[in-house]
Design an enzyme around this catalytic site. Structure first.
Site, PDB file in Angstrom:
ATOM      1  N   CYS A 119       0.802  -1.224   0.000  1.00 26.84           N
ATOM      2  CA  CYS A 119       0.000   0.000   0.000  1.00 26.84           C
ATOM      3  C   CYS A 119       0.840   1.282   0.000  1.00 26.84           C
ATOM      4  CB  CYS A 119      -0.944   0.002   1.194  1.00 26.84           C
ATOM      5  SG  CYS A 119      -2.017  -1.449   1.262  1.00 26.84           S
ATOM      6  N   HIS A 256      -2.367   6.929   2.611  1.00 30.09           N
ATOM      7  CA  HIS A 256      -3.006   5.725   2.055  1.00 30.09           C
ATOM      8  C   HIS A 256      -4.431   5.639   2.590  1.00 30.09           C
ATOM      9  CE1 HIS A 256      -4.119   1.683   1.241  1.00 30.09           C
ATOM     10  NE2 HIS A 256      -3.840   1.203   2.435  1.00 30.09           N
ATOM     11  N   ASN A 286     -10.450   0.398  -0.422  1.00 31.64           N
ATOM     12  CA  ASN A 286      -9.002   0.328  -0.247  1.00 31.64           C
ATOM     13  C   ASN A 286      -8.425  -0.336  -1.492  1.00 31.64           C
ATOM     14  OD1 ASN A 286      -6.356  -0.389   0.354  1.00 31.64           O
ATOM     15  ND2 ASN A 286      -6.806  -1.014   2.450  1.00 31.64           N
TER      16      ASN A 286
END
Length: 330
Positions: A119, A256, A286
């Site tokens: 990520c 993120h 996500n």
């Protein structure tokens, strides 16, 4: 001195993004696992996510994001001399996704590598591109971040399957004759946290611990939350100290977009108002490496990100790894 500041000679000259067409709402998720819209929104801030088609893979999304960048900015990628694709869901172990992108656009003379920082991948990709351009080794680098997380999601795990979506973002990092856009960087890792967020591959053990998952993503959300809210604020402080800036000087914070609750906690600890934060998880979920470029594009499109703005980007994820940058936009 590690992470010592240096004078950047690179800038981000273009940005493009892509998300698949299929929209999956929280109500749709409630028909897959025992959940509901209110529960998901309260705990994650997510309302929708996008799912790739069965025959749509990371390379397809990367190519679409690059084409979007070309269409938006009228730029050429023919003279790109290096391609970095940040992903942990490549179509194949090899050839790399970067090579598939190179082949599609017929780029004649470019190095091509995939980078796996989960990520945090987009920030790592920008950091490496800045270093290569600033050193003079390269002049124009294509940085792409993309993941098809739905291909590795366990849809029997109600705590994780509600989180993830698919998406991609692409940026050009070019040499500039003027002041470079990269003001500071801060990188870190804690490999002891690997068992908190992983996907099994050739090995089925990690740090002596037997792993499950059968090739699907496994996450200990509580431990990842603790890692993020303790690590990212320290990294933000380090970035601000290195530049002599304060949180008030930052025009936009782009972490993120894992979970809105995590981001709110990070904002409380850093003093950066949540109103200055750019997120992409509400309608995209996500998307791992792609959350930051997707959030940037949303900010550009609605006018929250303007030329000259100081942006603080911060990624964190499996590894466990984290990476932050302060960049001047435009």
């Amino acid at each position: 001195m590690p992470n010592a500041p240096f004078v950047s000679k690179a800038r981000i000259s273009a940005l493009g993004t892509y998300v698949p067409e299929r929209i999956v709402t929280n109500d749709d998720m409630s028909r897959i696992v025992d959940t509901n819209d209110e529960w998901i929104v309260q705990r994650t801030g997510i309302r929708e996510r996008r799912y790739a088609r069965e025959d749509e893979y990371t390379s397809h999304m990367c190519i679409a994001a690059v084409q979007n960048m070309i269409d938006r900015h009228g730029v050429s990628v023919h003279d790109v001399d290096h391609i970095i694709v940040a992903t942990h869901t490549p179509d194949l172990p090899f050839p790399s996704v970067a090579c598939l992108v190179q082949a599609h656009f017929g780029i004649p003379a470019a190095g091509a590598i995939d980078l796996n920082a989960t990520c945090a991948g987009f920030v790592y990709g920008l950091h490496h591109a800045n270093a290569l351009v600033t050193s003079g080794l390269h002049r124009k680098i294509l940085v792409i971040a993309a993941d098809t997380l739905t291909k590795i999601t366990n849809f029997e795990d109600r705590t994780t399957c509600i989180l993830f979506g698919d998406g991609a973002g692409a940026a050009l990092v070019e040499q500039t004759d003027g002041e470079g856009a990269f003001l500071a960087h801060h990188l870190g890792s804690d490999g002891t946290g690997g068992p908190q967020l992983y996907r099994t591959g050739i090995a089925a053990t990690l740090n002596g611990q037997e792993l499950g998952g059968n090739g699907k993503l496994v996450q200990n959300g509580r431990e990842v939350y603790k890692f993020a809210v303790s690590t990212v604020p320290k990294g933000v402080d380090a970035l601000l100290a290195r530049t002599g800036l304060s949180s008030a000087d930052i025009d936009g914070f782009v972490p993120h977009s894992a979970n809105t609750r995590i981001i709110e906690s990070i904002c409380e600890r850093t003093g950066i108002p949540f109103e200055k934060t750019l997120c992409s998880n509400e309608y995209y979920g996500n998307t791992s490496a792609a959350t930051i470029p997707l959030a940037l594009q949303l900010g550009v499109d609605d006018g929250r990100v303007k030329p000259g703005d100081l942006l603080l980007l911060y990624g964190f994820g499996g590894g466990l790894v984290h990476a932050g940058l302060i960049v001047r936009w435009g």
